[in-house]
Design a protein around this motif. Structure first.
Motif, PDB file in Angstrom:
ATOM      1  N   LEU A  37       0.936  -1.108  -0.105  1.00 47.71           N
ATOM      2  CA  LEU A  37      -0.017  -0.012  -0.130  1.00 47.71           C
ATOM      3  C   LEU A  37       0.804   1.134   0.025  1.00 47.71           C
ATOM      4  O   LEU A  37       1.763   1.434   0.919  1.00 47.71           O
ATOM      5  CB  LEU A  37      -1.000  -0.115   1.246  1.00 47.71           C
ATOM      6  CG  LEU A  37      -1.853   1.124   1.346  1.00 47.71           C
ATOM      7  CD1 LEU A  37      -2.622   1.505   0.347  1.00 47.71           C
ATOM      8  CD2 LEU A  37      -2.759   0.933   2.563  1.00 47.71           C
ATOM      9  N   TYR A  38       0.832   2.084  -1.089  1.00 48.42           N
ATOM     10  CA  TYR A  38       1.569   3.117  -1.246  1.00 48.42           C
ATOM     11  C   TYR A  38       1.217   4.269  -0.158  1.00 48.42           C
ATOM     12  O   TYR A  38       0.201   4.512   0.077  1.00 48.42           O
ATOM     13  CB  TYR A  38       1.617   3.573  -2.601  1.00 48.42           C
ATOM     14  CG  TYR A  38       2.286   4.905  -2.902  1.00 48.42           C
ATOM     15  CD1 TYR A  38       1.727   6.245  -2.949  1.00 48.42           C
ATOM     16  CD2 TYR A  38       3.681   4.925  -3.121  1.00 48.42           C
ATOM     17  CE1 TYR A  38       2.674   7.467  -3.099  1.00 48.42           C
ATOM     18  CE2 TYR A  38       4.586   6.216  -3.149  1.00 48.42           C
ATOM     19  CZ  TYR A  38       3.681   7.388  -3.265  1.00 48.42           C
ATOM     20  OH  TYR A  38       4.616   8.363  -3.312  1.00 48.42           O
ATOM     21  N   LEU A  39       2.257   4.909   0.387  1.00 49.15           N
ATOM     22  CA  LEU A  39       1.916   5.786   1.440  1.00 49.15           C
ATOM     23  C   LEU A  39       2.385   7.148   0.725  1.00 49.15           C
ATOM     24  O   LEU A  39       3.528   7.525   0.369  1.00 49.15           O
ATOM     25  CB  LEU A  39       2.602   5.611   2.733  1.00 49.15           C
ATOM     26  CG  LEU A  39       2.277   4.278   3.323  1.00 49.15           C
ATOM     27  CD1 LEU A  39       3.255   4.319   4.732  1.00 49.15           C
ATOM     28  CD2 LEU A  39       0.874   4.588   3.926  1.00 49.15           C
ATOM     29  N   ARG A  40       1.515   8.239   0.839  1.00 50.45           N
ATOM     30  CA  ARG A  40       1.880   9.520   0.122  1.00 50.45           C
ATOM     31  C   ARG A  40       2.345  10.445   1.327  1.00 50.45           C
ATOM     32  O   ARG A  40       1.790  10.438   2.659  1.00 50.45           O
ATOM     33  CB  ARG A  40       0.532   9.882  -0.172  1.00 50.45           C
ATOM     34  CG  ARG A  40       0.396  11.291  -1.194  1.00 50.45           C
ATOM     35  CD  ARG A  40      -0.791  11.529  -1.681  1.00 50.45           C
ATOM     36  NE  ARG A  40      -1.929  11.641  -0.689  1.00 50.45           N
ATOM     37  CZ  ARG A  40      -2.193  12.810   0.405  1.00 50.45           C
ATOM     38  NH1 ARG A  40      -1.418  13.689  -0.008  1.00 50.45           N
ATOM     39  NH2 ARG A  40      -3.218  12.319   0.906  1.00 50.45           N
ATOM     40  N   SER A  41       3.128  11.426   0.920  1.00 54.49           N
ATOM     41  CA  SER A  41       3.810  12.158   2.203  1.00 54.49           C
ATOM     42  C   SER A  41       2.550  13.320   2.238  1.00 54.49           C
ATOM     43  O   SER A  41       1.960  13.645   1.379  1.00 54.49           O
ATOM     44  CB  SER A  41       4.848  12.849   1.955  1.00 54.49           C
ATOM     45  OG  SER A  41       5.515  12.471   0.768  1.00 54.49           O
ATOM     46  N   ASP A  42       2.577  14.051   3.461  1.00 50.90           N
ATOM     47  CA  ASP A  42       1.452  14.926   3.411  1.00 50.90           C
ATOM     48  C   ASP A  42       1.543  16.221   3.240  1.00 50.90           C
ATOM     49  O   ASP A  42       1.961  17.096   3.928  1.00 50.90           O
ATOM     50  CB  ASP A  42       1.444  14.944   5.315  1.00 50.90           C
ATOM     51  CG  ASP A  42       0.290  15.505   5.815  1.00 50.90           C
ATOM     52  OD1 ASP A  42       0.227  16.071   7.018  1.00 50.90           O
ATOM     53  OD2 ASP A  42      -0.774  15.856   4.971  1.00 50.90           O
ATOM     54  N   ASN A  43       1.530  16.380   1.757  1.00 50.81           N
ATOM     55  CA  ASN A  43       1.923  17.614   1.165  1.00 50.81           C
ATOM     56  C   ASN A  43       0.585  18.034   0.553  1.00 50.81           C
ATOM     57  O   ASN A  43      -0.133  17.274  -0.168  1.00 50.81           O
ATOM     58  CB  ASN A  43       2.857  17.592   0.153  1.00 50.81           C
ATOM     59  CG  ASN A  43       4.370  17.158   0.655  1.00 50.81           C
ATOM     60  OD1 ASN A  43       4.554  17.724   1.911  1.00 50.81           O
ATOM     61  ND2 ASN A  43       4.933  16.252   0.011  1.00 50.81           N
ATOM     62  N   VAL A  44       0.306  19.197   0.289  1.00 54.99           N
ATOM     63  CA  VAL A  44      -1.011  19.819  -0.327  1.00 54.99           C
ATOM     64  C   VAL A  44      -0.661  19.977  -1.759  1.00 54.99           C
ATOM     65  O   VAL A  44       0.292  20.705  -2.241  1.00 54.99           O
ATOM     66  CB  VAL A  44      -1.516  21.075   0.218  1.00 54.99           C
ATOM     67  CG1 VAL A  44      -2.589  21.590  -0.706  1.00 54.99           C
ATOM     68  CG2 VAL A  44      -1.718  21.034   1.581  1.00 54.99           C
TER      69      VAL A  44
END
Lengths: 450, 136
Positions: free
Chosen positions: B87-94
């Motif tokens: 499961l790919y985890l995205r960094s918390d950026n807008v």
């Protein structure tokens, strides 16, 4: 497990209920049909004689209430749970909405790492077992603020389960003694928030703002171990402090960052649990306690006058000070849960199971998160008691008032006075002054320099 | 015993590793009752307008039921066909948003940058009153 006895809290009427400590391990059942021995003061003779039950009841005349809470806390993150749009409280309508949030075809969910970390931190702080593998599901229902027609949640296998939360309740009327109690946590799960509906009854339409749609939520489900509004209020207060200390949620009820639903039922101790109602729309701790106590009372009144409780959803009307049935709820919902087909299982690791050679951005190490946990409120309070020799009750007050702890610590840094004197001054003189003038600590002109 | 009955016995013998339960319970003969249709219509907002549609549904279920003829003795059920993937985890950026104008173009009616929807949920007509369900 004994059902805790109902304690009448602060509604100012003369009720004859004895307050029994919730920790007692035995159940008392009265012999069947003992109407003659049913004591009058156990029923509400104080007000209307209507409340006196007409028919004989088995199982005794005391009522016990069972309260279970479901809490939704908005995760404090920059972007949403499954999309890269911004999380912000105030913004022009529909400006923080991505194609995925608007549920346009061809979009897919992409999980936000920060939200997973927040869930793990919260689970660890609440003594939960963190599931190394958790799954995402779809919960289907139709509402205009849920564009996809389903919410992505974790029903089958949530990220954390089986924890506990220890909280303090003031005993007696003088608030001079504290007792610690524990409520069990059934599970913590990650889920999406829905958008906001503004009802325009005049033009018979609803205006939809999807800025909130897709924001990450932590749903914390508590076991029904609570028995009254006061306990619920204490639990929520402690949970707020924990979430704020962790930084996982700002947990501000007024801004909708912390939402609480209460499931309430009453029964006679020793008998099966009664039908429960769900109470929603509780947006402050004070209303939460009031609503729960009123609902308990309503159910008791209803049952004692021969009525029955419907398994329904009710809303707390703060103006009327009572719960009213909510419209627009059609009986029991069938949510048709199904696995979320677009998301593989969420796998977490600890230092022992961490696979070699993996990109650190793509793995979450539970042990690493545990080591980095900030000091929790209970630890802070213990530290204050140990270091300054204050009473536990004082440590609770210091933490419950926003900014007061910081102020106290600043004073302690500057002064050579005895800690006990400072404690007394801050809690009595300063706090009294602030309360009298209805000020927050930050608003007061008092400076820590003495 | 039919393959289906065997399979049902196997499931109940397992002692309930049933992850989901819906309220739709099919009769043994494969006929779909009026109650089931009503329930499905309310949940999924599909319109089983005619007897033919219901017959088609029954045939579709019978077609899928052939899966039950597979012997799954001792085989662990999968969680999902993706269960071996990461499961790919995205960094918390807008990185998204700010496209209100584009999104609002999809809506038939708009009031000051809000989508317009009917008030609450429109309840379906009850069993007796329903002649045909009007699509808007």
């Amino acid at each position: 497990m004994a059902a805790p006895m109902l304690r009448r809290v602060g509604l100012g009427r003369l009720w004859g209920f004895a307050w029994v400590d919730g920790g007692s391990g035995h159940r008392r059942g009265s012999p069947n049909g003992s109407t003659s021995s049913r004591r009058r003061e156990q029923s509400s003779v104080a007000q209307q004689p209507l409340h006196t039950a007409q028919k004989p009841r088995k199982g005794g005349h005391k009522w016990a209430a069972v309260v279970g809470l479901e809490i939704h806390a908005q995760i404090s993150s920059n972007s949403k749970l499954f999309s890269g749009s911004q999380v912000s409280f105030m913004a022009p309508p529909n400006s923080l909405v991505s194609f995925f949030d608007a549920s346009l075809p061809g979009t897919l969910p992409v999980l936000n790492r920060r939200c997973v970390e927040a869930a793990v931190m919260t689970g660890l702080a609440l003594n939960c077992h963190i599931n190394k593998k958790s799954l995402f599901d779809r919960k289907h229902y139709f509402y205009s603020d849920l564009p996809a027609g389903y919410q992505i949640t974790q029903q089958r296998l949530p990220i954390a389960a089986n924890g506990s939360l220890t909280y303090g309740v003031f005993m007696g009327n003088k608030q001079s003694r504290m007792a610690t109690k524990t409520v069990r946590i059934r599970q913590i799960q990650l889920e999406q928030d829905s958008g906001k509906s503004l009802h325009d009854d005049l033009r018979s339409q609803t205006l939809i703002d999807l800025n909130r749609a897709g924001v990450g939520l932590l749903e914390v489900v508590l076991e029904p171990d609570l028995c009254c509004g006061e306990e619920a209020a204490a639990v929520i207060k402690e949970l707020q402090l924990i979430l704020q200390a962790l930084g996982t949620s700002q947990a501000n009820m007024a801004e909708g960052q912390l939402r609480v639903d209460a499931n309430i039922s009453v029964h006679h101790p020793g008998e099966p649990l009664g039908v429960r109602t769900e109470v929603k729309n509780l947006n402050s701790i004070r209303f939460l306690a009031k609503a729960i106590d009123h609902e308990i009372q309503r159910q008791i009144n209803e049952l004692e006058s021969g009525g029955e409780i419907l398994n329904e959803t009710r809303s707390f009307d703060c103006k009327l000070g009572c719960t009213v049935p909510m419209r627009d709820k059609e009986g029991k919902q069938d949510y048709r849960f199904m696995p979320e087909p677009n998301l593989p299982p969420l796998v977490l690791y600890d230092s022992a199971s961490l696979p070699a050679g993996t990109e650190s951005q793509q793995v979450i190490n539970i042990d690493q998160i545990r080591d980095a946990l900030p000091e929790l409120p209970s630890a802070t309070r213990e530290r204050l008691v140990r270091r300054y020799g204050m009473l536990p009750e004082h440590s609770f007050t210091l933490l419950n008032e926003v900014g007061l702890l910081q102020f106290f610590q600043n004073v302690m840094k500057e002064t050579r006075a005895e800690p006990k004197k400072v404690t007394s001054w801050v809690l009595n003189t300063l706090l009294g002054y602030l309360k009298h003038h209805n000020l927050a600590v930050s608003e007061s002109s008092e400076k820590p320099h003495l | 015993m039919s393959a289906r009955a065997l399979w049902l016995a196997f499931r109940s013998g397992l002692g309930g590793r049933q992850a989901f339960s819906t309220k739709v319970n099919l009769q043994g003969s494969g006929r779909i009752t009026v109650e089931v249709i009503e329930h499905l219509e309310r949940l999924a907002l599909v319109d089983f307008g005619s007897r033919e549609a219901v017959a088609r549904l029954e045939k579709a279920i019978a077609f899928a039921d052939r899966l039950r003829e597979v012997d799954t003795d001792g085989v662990e059920p999968m969680e999902s066909v993706l269960e071996d993937r990461c499961l790919y985890l995205r960094s918390d950026n807008v990185a998204e948003g700010n496209c209100a104008e584009e999104l609002l173009q999809n809506s038939r009616q708009v009031v000051e940058e809000y989508f317009v929807a009917p008030p609450g949920n429109i309840s379906l007509p009850k069993l007796g009153e329903q002649e045909s369900f009007q699509h808007s």
